[in-house]
Design a protein around this motif. Structure first.
Motif, PDB file in Angstrom:
ATOM      1  N   PRO A  85      -3.356   9.641   3.070  1.00  0.00           N
ATOM      2  CA  PRO A  85      -3.151   8.898   4.321  1.00  0.00           C
ATOM      3  C   PRO A  85      -3.440   7.407   4.170  1.00  0.00           C
ATOM      4  N   ASN A  86      -2.412   6.628   3.957  1.00  0.00           N
ATOM      5  CA  ASN A  86      -2.558   5.179   3.801  1.00  0.00           C
ATOM      6  C   ASN A  86      -2.743   4.505   5.158  1.00  0.00           C
ATOM      7  N   LEU A  87      -3.671   3.569   5.235  1.00  0.00           N
ATOM      8  CA  LEU A  87      -3.865   2.777   6.448  1.00  0.00           C
ATOM      9  C   LEU A  87      -3.800   1.289   6.103  1.00  0.00           C
ATOM     10  N   ASP A  88      -2.984   0.542   6.854  1.00  0.00           N
ATOM     11  CA  ASP A  88      -2.869  -0.886   6.602  1.00  0.00           C
ATOM     12  C   ASP A  88      -3.838  -1.672   7.491  1.00  0.00           C
ATOM     13  N   ALA A  89      -3.540  -2.930   7.769  1.00  0.00           N
ATOM     14  CA  ALA A  89      -4.470  -3.771   8.525  1.00  0.00           C
ATOM     15  C   ALA A  89      -4.519  -3.420   9.998  1.00  0.00           C
ATOM     16  N   GLY A  90      -3.445  -2.838  10.535  1.00  0.00           N
ATOM     17  CA  GLY A  90      -3.376  -2.612  11.969  1.00  0.00           C
ATOM     18  C   GLY A  90      -2.977  -3.882  12.700  1.00  0.00           C
ATOM     19  N   SER A  91      -2.736  -3.773  13.987  1.00  0.00           N
ATOM     20  CA  SER A  91      -2.271  -4.926  14.757  1.00  0.00           C
ATOM     21  C   SER A  91      -3.325  -6.013  14.889  1.00  0.00           C
ATOM     22  N   GLY A  92      -4.586  -5.651  14.662  1.00  0.00           N
ATOM     23  CA  GLY A  92      -5.661  -6.647  14.722  1.00  0.00           C
ATOM     24  C   GLY A  92      -5.694  -7.577  13.534  1.00  0.00           C
ATOM     25  N   GLY A 133      -8.510  -1.079  -0.543  1.00  0.00           N
ATOM     26  CA  GLY A 133      -9.289  -0.111  -1.300  1.00  0.00           C
ATOM     27  C   GLY A 133      -8.540   1.179  -1.556  1.00  0.00           C
ATOM     28  N   THR A 134      -9.291   2.206  -1.936  1.00  0.00           N
ATOM     29  CA  THR A 134      -8.698   3.478  -2.318  1.00  0.00           C
ATOM     30  C   THR A 134      -8.379   4.344  -1.102  1.00  0.00           C
ATOM     31  N   VAL A 135      -7.492   5.292  -1.335  1.00  0.00           N
ATOM     32  CA  VAL A 135      -7.073   6.218  -0.286  1.00  0.00           C
ATOM     33  C   VAL A 135      -7.785   7.549  -0.490  1.00  0.00           C
ATOM     34  N   PRO A 136      -8.347   8.134   0.568  1.00  0.00           N
ATOM     35  CA  PRO A 136      -8.975   9.447   0.403  1.00  0.00           C
ATOM     36  C   PRO A 136      -7.932  10.506   0.075  1.00  0.00           C
ATOM     37  N   THR A 137      -8.312  11.470  -0.735  1.00  0.00           N
ATOM     38  CA  THR A 137      -7.430  12.580  -1.079  1.00  0.00           C
ATOM     39  C   THR A 137      -7.856  13.803  -0.280  1.00  0.00           C
ATOM     40  N   ILE A 138      -6.992  14.251   0.601  1.00  0.00           N
ATOM     41  CA  ILE A 138      -7.289  15.402   1.447  1.00  0.00           C
ATOM     42  C   ILE A 138      -6.468  16.583   0.945  1.00  0.00           C
ATOM     43  N   THR A 139      -7.150  17.591   0.418  1.00  0.00           N
ATOM     44  CA  THR A 139      -6.480  18.733  -0.190  1.00  0.00           C
ATOM     45  C   THR A 139      -6.850  20.017   0.544  1.00  0.00           C
ATOM     46  N   ALA A 140      -5.870  20.864   0.728  1.00  0.00           N
ATOM     47  CA  ALA A 140      -6.092  22.151   1.398  1.00  0.00           C
ATOM     48  C   ALA A 140      -5.262  23.228   0.719  1.00  0.00           C
ATOM     49  N   TRP A 180       2.445  13.211   1.022  1.00  0.00           N
ATOM     50  CA  TRP A 180       1.864  14.521   0.778  1.00  0.00           C
ATOM     51  C   TRP A 180       2.730  15.268  -0.223  1.00  0.00           C
ATOM     52  N   GLY A 181       2.104  16.231  -0.896  1.00  0.00           N
ATOM     53  CA  GLY A 181       2.839  16.999  -1.893  1.00  0.00           C
ATOM     54  C   GLY A 181       1.952  18.027  -2.555  1.00  0.00           C
ATOM     55  N   LEU A 182       2.449  18.592  -3.630  1.00  0.00           N
ATOM     56  CA  LEU A 182       1.688  19.569  -4.391  1.00  0.00           C
ATOM     57  C   LEU A 182       0.392  18.943  -4.868  1.00  0.00           C
ATOM     58  N   ASN A 183      -0.592  19.782  -5.076  1.00  0.00           N
ATOM     59  CA  ASN A 183      -1.959  19.345  -5.337  1.00  0.00           C
ATOM     60  C   ASN A 183      -2.044  18.105  -6.221  1.00  0.00           C
ATOM     61  N   LEU A 184      -2.504  16.995  -5.638  1.00  0.00           N
ATOM     62  CA  LEU A 184      -2.700  15.751  -6.353  1.00  0.00           C
ATOM     63  C   LEU A 184      -4.197  15.582  -6.599  1.00  0.00           C
ATOM     64  N   LEU A 185      -4.569  15.336  -7.832  1.00  0.00           N
ATOM     65  CA  LEU A 185      -5.984  15.203  -8.153  1.00  0.00           C
ATOM     66  C   LEU A 185      -6.583  13.964  -7.490  1.00  0.00           C
ATOM     67  N   SER A 186      -5.775  12.916  -7.335  1.00  0.00           N
ATOM     68  CA  SER A 186      -6.248  11.689  -6.702  1.00  0.00           C
ATOM     69  C   SER A 186      -5.074  10.978  -6.047  1.00  0.00           C
ATOM     70  N   CYS A 187      -5.343  10.336  -4.920  1.00  0.00           N
ATOM     71  CA  CYS A 187      -4.295   9.578  -4.230  1.00  0.00           C
ATOM     72  C   CYS A 187      -4.193   8.145  -4.733  1.00  0.00           C
ATOM     73  N   ALA A 188      -5.026   7.778  -5.693  1.00  0.00           N
ATOM     74  CA  ALA A 188      -5.012   6.409  -6.190  1.00  0.00           C
ATOM     75  C   ALA A 188      -3.630   6.056  -6.737  1.00  0.00           C
ATOM     76  N   GLY A 189      -2.982   5.085  -6.128  1.00  0.00           N
ATOM     77  CA  GLY A 189      -1.692   4.615  -6.608  1.00  0.00           C
ATOM     78  C   GLY A 189      -0.516   5.504  -6.279  1.00  0.00           C
ATOM     79  N   VAL A 190      -0.721   6.581  -5.510  1.00  0.00           N
ATOM     80  CA  VAL A 190       0.377   7.511  -5.221  1.00  0.00           C
ATOM     81  C   VAL A 190       1.274   6.924  -4.131  1.00  0.00           C
ATOM     82  N   THR A 191       2.531   6.723  -4.462  1.00  0.00           N
ATOM     83  CA  THR A 191       3.511   6.212  -3.500  1.00  0.00           C
ATOM     84  C   THR A 191       4.788   7.045  -3.522  1.00  0.00           C
ATOM     85  N   VAL A 192       4.682   8.298  -3.975  1.00  0.00           N
ATOM     86  CA  VAL A 192       5.839   9.175  -4.047  1.00  0.00           C
ATOM     87  C   VAL A 192       5.501  10.502  -3.389  1.00  0.00           C
ATOM     88  N   GLY A 193       6.523  11.301  -3.153  1.00  0.00           N
ATOM     89  CA  GLY A 193       6.344  12.601  -2.547  1.00  0.00           C
ATOM     90  C   GLY A 193       6.949  12.619  -1.158  1.00  0.00           C
TER      91      GLY A 193
END
Length: 331
Positions: A85-92, A133-140, A180-193
């Motif tokens: 889940p990438n988050l940018d600066a927001g409207s603020g 910074g880094t993006v959290p990796t949420i896996t289920a 989102w996609g098949l189990n990713l060990l880390s979201c660092a740098g992930v821009t595909v899927g």
């Protein structure tokens, strides 16, 4: 008659095999797998109001939490799914170095940040905008079923100062790209899927106008016969939020009738006195039109002086005379 491939021939074969594997890997990353294509997923982050009656004079750091929900149906059993889940600066907006803001009246800003952890040490980042910074990796894992429903806590922090301008502040996040996609060990740098775009969510807070006053005692000391004016003075500090207009009034005391006819009491006897806005004792300080002292807040303490006078009058019996005056700040 058989022959053995030369070293160059073996190298070419190995290189071709590697190239085929690389193309296959790129094809997997660039397009959803059949498991992903069959799935239906959604994500959302709850909007949060961090407070509607926050005073810049006392608020300081304000913490709150939001909830990120990630759910999917139609998954392949036992096959883990990850969300980035990438988050940018927001409207603020931001300062260009990863500090987010809420924006308020007249474009005023207040520092705001989104964190991955309860200690508020790891900002919530973006794979696209690395400054955050880094993006959290949420896996289920759906287990033996075909669906998941995951809630992740989002940690928020607003940082105010005494000079923060009162008003309504907010920042909204629209069109955020969640991969989102098949189990990713880390979201660092992930821009595909596969991608998700959650509905717009907003973080907000309202900072209210506020004032405080403190004052010392007005003491005329030891006085004998009241045959001449006896003067004294004391200080007052007024602290109001930035650009907040204020007016300070003084009542007539416990037994007075006007700003210049207040009375100190001992038993059944009195000493008349007045409190003034100026050193010359020409402008009485009381309540009502023309009698108050006004100004505009700066977010810090502003000094004022109360000028007291006991005029010449009949001298009552010796004793300790006193009165209590209530100061009221209106803003």
């Amino acid at each position: 008659m058989s022959s053995t491939p030369s070293a160059a021939r073996l190298w070419r074969l190995r290189f071709m095999a590697l190239a085929v594997l690389l193309v296959a890997a790129l094809a997997w990353l660039g397009a959803p797998s059949r498991a992903e294509a069959a799935a239906s997923c959604s994500a959302s982050i709850s909007s949060v109001n961090l407070g509607s009656t926050l005073s810049p004079l006392t608020a300081g750091t304000v913490d709150a939490t939001a909830t990120l929900n990630f759910s999917c149906t139609g998954l392949t059993p036992l096959l883990p799914i990850s969300l980035c889940p990438n988050l940018d600066a927001g409207s603020g907006g931001s300062n260009g170095s990863g500090q987010r803001y809420m924006v308020g009246p007249g474009g005023a800003t207040v520092p705001f940040q989104i964190y991955q952890d309860s200690g508020r040490t790891q900002p919530w980042g973006s794979s696209v905008l690395l400054v955050f910074g880094t993006v959290p990796t949420i896996t289920a894992n759906p287990g033996t079923g075909s669906s998941i429903n995951v809630n992740q806590t989002v940690y928020l922090r607003l940082s105010t100062s005494t000079t923060t301008l009162p008003g309504a502040y907010s920042t909204s996040f629209t069109g955020q790209t969640f991969f989102w996609g098949l189990n990713l060990l880390s979201c660092a740098g992930v821009t595909v899927g596969s991608t998700l775009t959650p509905a717009t969510f907003t973080f907000s807070a309202t900072l209210i106008a506020d004032c405080t006053i403190t004052t010392g005692n007005l003491s005329f000391g030891n006085v004998g016969v009241l045959s001449a004016n006896k003067d004294a003075q004391t200080g007052m500090l007024v602290t109001c939020t930035k650009d907040t207009p204020y007016a300070i009034g003084l009542d007539n005391g416990q037994q007075g009738t006007s700003a210049t006819a207040r009375r100190m009491k001992a038993g059944s006897q009195y000493v008349t006195y007045g409190i003034y806005k100026d050193e010359a004792r020409g402008s009485p300080w009381g309540t009502g039109a023309g009698l108050t002292v006004g100004g505009s807040g700066v977010g810090g303490a502003q000094p004022l002086t109360l000028y007291g006078r006991v005029p010449a009058q009949a001298t009552p019996s010796p004793a300790t005379y006193g009165d209590q005056v209530i100061a009221t700040v209106t803003y």
